[in-house]
Write a protein that holds these residues in place. Structure first.
Motif, PDB file in Angstrom:
ATOM      1  N   UNK A   7       0.819  -1.197   0.000  1.00 39.03           N
ATOM      2  CA  UNK A   7       0.000   0.000   0.000  1.00 39.03           C
ATOM      3  C   UNK A   7       0.863   1.261   0.000  1.00 39.03           C
ATOM      4  N   UNK A   8       2.076   1.189   0.566  1.00 41.69           N
ATOM      5  CA  UNK A   8       2.929   2.382   0.621  1.00 41.69           C
ATOM      6  C   UNK A   8       3.462   2.766  -0.756  1.00 41.69           C
ATOM      7  N   UNK A  11       0.674   4.023  -2.951  1.00 43.01           N
ATOM      8  CA  UNK A  11       0.259   5.396  -2.664  1.00 43.01           C
ATOM      9  C   UNK A  11       1.232   6.396  -3.290  1.00 43.01           C
ATOM     10  N   UNK A  33     -11.512   7.707  -3.377  1.00 43.01           N
ATOM     11  CA  UNK A  33     -11.032   6.383  -2.975  1.00 43.01           C
ATOM     12  C   UNK A  33     -11.665   6.004  -1.646  1.00 43.01           C
ATOM     13  N   UNK A  39      -4.137  -2.730   5.153  1.00 34.78           N
ATOM     14  CA  UNK A  39      -3.185  -2.704   4.044  1.00 34.78           C
ATOM     15  C   UNK A  39      -3.730  -3.337   2.780  1.00 34.78           C
ATOM     16  N   UNK A 125     -10.991  18.489  11.401  1.00 37.72           N
ATOM     17  CA  UNK A 125     -10.585  17.204  10.827  1.00 37.72           C
ATOM     18  C   UNK A 125     -11.720  16.189  10.940  1.00 37.72           C
ATOM     19  N   UNK A 136      -7.652  10.622  12.538  1.00 38.23           N
ATOM     20  CA  UNK A 136      -6.204  10.365  12.475  1.00 38.23           C
ATOM     21  C   UNK A 136      -5.621   9.984  13.832  1.00 38.23           C
ATOM     22  N   UNK A 137      -6.238  10.487  14.891  1.00 35.51           N
ATOM     23  CA  UNK A 137      -5.762  10.132  16.238  1.00 35.51           C
ATOM     24  C   UNK A 137      -6.108   8.666  16.532  1.00 35.51           C
ATOM     25  N   UNK A 139      -6.608   6.296  14.287  1.00 35.74           N
ATOM     26  CA  UNK A 139      -5.778   5.452  13.432  1.00 35.74           C
ATOM     27  C   UNK A 139      -4.393   5.321  14.060  1.00 35.74           C
ATOM     28  N   UNK A 140      -3.829   6.470  14.472  1.00 35.37           N
ATOM     29  CA  UNK A 140      -2.465   6.503  15.007  1.00 35.37           C
ATOM     30  C   UNK A 140      -2.339   5.663  16.272  1.00 35.37           C
ATOM     31  N   UNK A 141      -3.366   5.710  17.101  1.00 30.52           N
ATOM     32  CA  UNK A 141      -3.265   4.968  18.364  1.00 30.52           C
ATOM     33  C   UNK A 141      -3.849   3.556  18.226  1.00 30.52           C
ATOM     34  N   UNK A 142      -4.293   3.201  17.017  1.00 30.38           N
ATOM     35  CA  UNK A 142      -4.883   1.885  16.756  1.00 30.38           C
ATOM     36  C   UNK A 142      -5.886   1.514  17.851  1.00 30.38           C
TER      37      UNK A 142
ATOM     38  N   UNK B  11       4.008  10.562   0.879  1.00 36.54           N
ATOM     39  CA  UNK B  11       3.047  11.512   0.307  1.00 36.54           C
ATOM     40  C   UNK B  11       2.442  12.341   1.435  1.00 36.54           C
ATOM     41  N   UNK B  15      -2.775   9.644   6.994  1.00 38.47           N
ATOM     42  CA  UNK B  15      -2.135   8.430   7.509  1.00 38.47           C
ATOM     43  C   UNK B  15      -0.846   8.062   6.780  1.00 38.47           C
ATOM     44  N   UNK B  37      -0.740  15.164  14.536  1.00 36.64           N
ATOM     45  CA  UNK B  37      -0.973  14.595  15.871  1.00 36.64           C
ATOM     46  C   UNK B  37       0.244  14.866  16.766  1.00 36.64           C
ATOM     47  N   UNK B  40      -0.167  14.536  20.658  1.00 34.50           N
ATOM     48  CA  UNK B  40      -0.303  13.183  21.193  1.00 34.50           C
ATOM     49  C   UNK B  40       0.928  12.319  20.897  1.00 34.50           C
ATOM     50  N   UNK B  41       1.556  12.515  19.711  1.00 33.06           N
ATOM     51  CA  UNK B  41       2.541  11.521  19.264  1.00 33.06           C
ATOM     52  C   UNK B  41       3.889  12.103  18.825  1.00 33.06           C
ATOM     53  N   UNK B  69      -0.412  11.643  10.316  1.00 32.08           N
ATOM     54  CA  UNK B  69      -1.019  10.597  11.152  1.00 32.08           C
ATOM     55  C   UNK B  69      -0.567   9.193  10.793  1.00 32.08           C
ATOM     56  N   UNK B  70       0.670   9.057  10.289  1.00 29.38           N
ATOM     57  CA  UNK B  70       1.175   7.740   9.879  1.00 29.38           C
ATOM     58  C   UNK B  70       1.463   6.853  11.094  1.00 29.38           C
ATOM     59  N   UNK B  71       1.316   5.547  10.892  1.00 29.46           N
ATOM     60  CA  UNK B  71       1.684   4.585  11.934  1.00 29.46           C
ATOM     61  C   UNK B  71       3.209   4.416  11.948  1.00 29.46           C
ATOM     62  N   UNK B  73       5.188   1.875  11.594  1.00 29.52           N
ATOM     63  CA  UNK B  73       5.834   1.090  10.531  1.00 29.52           C
ATOM     64  C   UNK B  73       5.874   1.867   9.215  1.00 29.52           C
ATOM     65  N   UNK B  78       9.052   4.771   5.249  1.00 33.78           N
ATOM     66  CA  UNK B  78       9.270   5.968   4.424  1.00 33.78           C
ATOM     67  C   UNK B  78      10.680   6.526   4.627  1.00 33.78           C
TER      68      UNK B  78
END
Lengths: 424, 88
Positions: A7-8, A11, A33, A39, A125, A136-137, A139-142, B11, B15, B37, B40-41, B69-71, B73, B78
Motif C-alpha cells: 500500500x505504501x 500510494x 477512494x 493494508x 478534521x 487520524x488520532x 488510526x495513530x493509536x490503533x 506523500x 495516515x 498529531x 499526542x505523538x 497521522x502515519x503509523x 511502521x 518511508x
C-alpha cells in the motif's frame, strides 16, 4: 497487471500518477477512494462504494476526463473537472458529510499547485467511524480492532444497498466483477481470457442495465402476461448492454437469471419454497428446449446435442443447486472468515466444479469443461498463490466460466435479499 | 555515514508521512517535524525517526518530516526508502 500488496508504494505511485494527470489535462482533479483501514483496501464493498460515488460525480459534474486504477489501495477514481477548485472542494466536503457513503470515501481536490484541504474551508478534521475522536488520532493509536472497522464498513454499505433492488443488483454484479483471482474471467486487474473486454466495459454494462430493475419491480406479480413482460424487459436490457459494450456479451446470462430471481423473490420471499415459485414462473422456458424450435444460443445447441441445460436448465429445475448448495456454501464461508473476496472465490470454484458451464463448453468442448471442473474442485481449499497459477493456466487455454460468474452474482443477490428478510 | 544527496519518500495523504532527507553541513542529525498529531505523538515519531536513522548507520543529515497521522511502521518504511534513494 497483477495485484500489488504494498500500500505504501501504491500510494507513492498514485501521487505521481495524479501529478501526470494534472500536467496533461490541467483544470481540477478529483480523486475518489475508499476511506478503509488496513493494508488491503480492495474489497467488494470498497469497489462498489467508489464506483457508486464516481457515478454520482459523473451525473452532477462536467467531467472532461475520467480514469480509474485498482491497487492494494482499492479502486481509485480520477476525474478532471472544469470547475473552480475551491468551490469544488466545498461541494466534495458537503458530499462527504451528506451522502450515505460520504464517510466511507476520501475525496481529494487537487490542482498542479495545491491540494485543497478541509482546513481551507475552516472545517475541522474528520471524525472516526466508531467514536467522537479525530480519525487520524484513532488510526495513530490503533484504538479500534480492524475487524470492528471492517464490520462497520460492511454494515454501512449493506444498510444502504438493501433498501433498493436496483442497488442490490449493482452491488451483486460489481462484487462479482471485483472478485480476484478469477480463472480466466475479467477482474479489475486482468482481462483474463477475454482480449476484447475489460472491467471498465463491465461497469458500463452494469450502469446501463441497472435502471431497468425499476421496471422489473414495477410489474404486477399476478399479471398472467408476467413472463412475456419479463422477456420484453430482458430484450431491452440486452440491447442496452450491447450499446454500452459496443456489441460484447458481458451480462446476457446474468440478465436472464436476475429477472427471474428478482421476480420470484417478489412473489415468494420464503427460501424454503422459492424453488417451486421459480419452477412455476419459468414454465414457458421449457418451450425453448422443445425440438420444434431451431436452437439459437450456444446453451440451446449444447442442450440439443448433449442434453446439457446451461443456465436455462438451472432455472427450469428451480435453481435448486443455487438455493441448497451454492448459497449455504457462501454464507458459511462469510460467517467463518468475514473475508468476502475469499468467500466469493471459493464459492465460484465450487460452482465451476459442478455447473455444466456452456461458456466453457463453447471454447473448450467437453474435454475443456471436464478439465476446468476437475481443476476447480481441486483448488477450492488452496491459497491465493495456487489460485493465481490456476488462473494463468485458464488464460493460456483461453477458458473462462462466464456462466459460473453469473451464478455467483445471483448467490450474492440472494445473500443480500435473504439476510434482509432474516431468512438465511 | 553522511547523507550527501537529497532524497524524498512518502506523500501528504492522510495516515502517511512525507519525508525529505538532506545533507547537513553541521555534520549531525537534525530532525524537523510537523505533525497533525504532534501533541499526542510528536515525541514517539521523533524516537522512531532517530532509531531508523541509527539502524541505517546515518550520522549526519537533515530530516524533514511532514506527518499526516502515519503509523510507526509507515514512518520507518518511508524514512528507510528516503535513505536508500539518497545512497543509490
Amino acid at each position: 497487471m497483477t495485484e500489488s500488496t504494498n500500500v505504501l508504494s501504491d500510494r507513492e505511485e498514485r501521487a505521481s500518477f495524479q501529478r501526470r494527470l494534472l500536467e496533461r489535462y490541467g483544470h481540477s482533479l478529483v480523486v475518489v477512494r475508499a476511506n478503509y483501514p488496513g493494508n488491503q483496501k480492495h474489497t467488494p464493498d470498497t469497489f462498489y462504494v467508489v464506483e457508486t460515488m464516481k457515478k454520482y460525480l459523473r451525473s452532477s459534474s462536467n467531467v472532461l476526463h475520467e480514469t480509474s486504477t485498482t491497487t492494494s489501495e482499492g479502486r481509485v477514481g480520477y476525474l478532471i473537472l472544469d470547475e473552480d477548485p475551491m468551490s469544488l472542494k466545498r461541494r466534495m466536503v458537503d458530499l462527504e458529510e451528506s451522502h450515505p457513503f460520504g464517510r466511507l470515501v476520501d475525496i481529494d481536490v487537487l490542482t498542479l499547485t495545491k491540494a485543497y484541504h478541509r482546513s481551507d474551508l475552516g472545517k475541522g478534521m474528520r471524525k472516526c467511524f466508531l467514536c467522537e475522536e479525530i480519525a487520524q488520532v484513532c488510526v495513530r493509536s490503533q484504538r479500534h480492532p480492524l475487524h470492528e472497522l471492517f464490520a462497520f464498513y460492511h454494515r454501512s454499505v449493506l444498510e444502504y444497498v438493501e433498501t433498493n433492488p436496483r442497488e442490490m443488483f449493482r452491488y451483486a454484479l460489481l462484487a462479482e466483477l471485483s472478485c480476484s483471482p478469477k480463472f480466466g474471467l475479467v477482474t479489475p486487474f486482468t482481462s483474463g481470457s477475454h482480449d476484447d473486454m475489460d472491467a471498465r466495459m463491465f461497469i458500463a454494462s452494469i450502469d446501463a442495465l441497472s435502471p431497468f430493475i425499476e421496471d422489473v419491480v414495477g410489474l404486477e406479480t399476478d399479471d398472467p402476461l408476467l413472463f412475456s413482460k419479463l422477456r420484453t424487459i430482458g430484450r431491452s436490457m440486452e440491447e442496452a448492454m450491447f450499446r454500452a459494450t459496443h456489441g460484447k456479451n458481458t451480462h446476457k446470462g446474468a440478465i436472464f437469471l436476475f429477472l427471474i430471481l428478482i421476480t420470484a423473490l417478489r412473489i415468494n420471499p420464503d427460501r424454503s419454497t422459492l424453488n417451486q415459485t421459480i419452477r412455476t414462473l419459468t414454465e414457458p422456458v421449457k418451450e425453448d428446449f422443445s425440438d420444434e424450435i431451431q436452437p439459437t444460443t450456444v446453451g440451446l445447441r449444447w442442450h440439443r446435442s448433449h442434453g446439457i441445460g446451461g443456465i436455462r436448465g438451472l432455472v427450469v429445475d428451480g435453481m435448486n443447486p443455487v438455493l441448497d448448495d451454492y448459497l449455504p456454501f457462501f454464507t458459511d464461508e462469510m460467517k467463518r472468515t468475514q473475508d468476502m473476496n475469499r468467500a466469493m472465490v471459493k464459492t465460484l470454484l465450487h460452482i465451476m466444479s459442478t455447473l455444466q458451464d456452456t461458456t466453457v463448453l463453447k471454447r473448450g468442448g467437453l474435454d475443456g469443461l471436464s478439465w476446468y471442473q476437475k481443476q476447480a474442485s481441486k483448488h477450492i481449499d488452496q491459497d491465493k498463490e495456487a489460485w493465481q497459477t490456476f488462473s494463468e493456466e485458464c488464460i493460456s487455454r483461453k477458458l473462462s466460466g462466464g456462466g459460473s460468474a453469473d451464478v455467483l452474482a445471483i448467490v450474492i443477490y440472494l445473500y443480500l435479499a435473504l439476510s434482509k428478510e432474516g431468512n438465511l | 555515514m553522511k547523507i550527501e544527496k537529497p532524497a524524498q519518500a512518502g506523500t501528504l495523504e492522510s495516515n502517511d508521512i512525507y519525508v525529505q532527507i538532506l545533507p547537513n553541513p553541521k555534520e549531525e542529525i537534525e530532525i524537523r517535524l510537523k505533525s497533525v498529531v504532534m501533541l499526542q505523538f510528536g515525541k514517539q515519531i521523533r524516537q522512531v525517526a532517530m532509531q531508523t536513522l541509527n539502524e541505517k548507520g546515518i550520522t549526519s543529515c537533515i530530516l524533514n518530516l511532514e506527518d499526516k497521522g502515519a503509523l510507526d511502521y509507515t514512518i520507518k518504511a518511508r524514512i528507510e526508502s528516503a535513505v536508500e534513494r539518497s545512497l543509490c
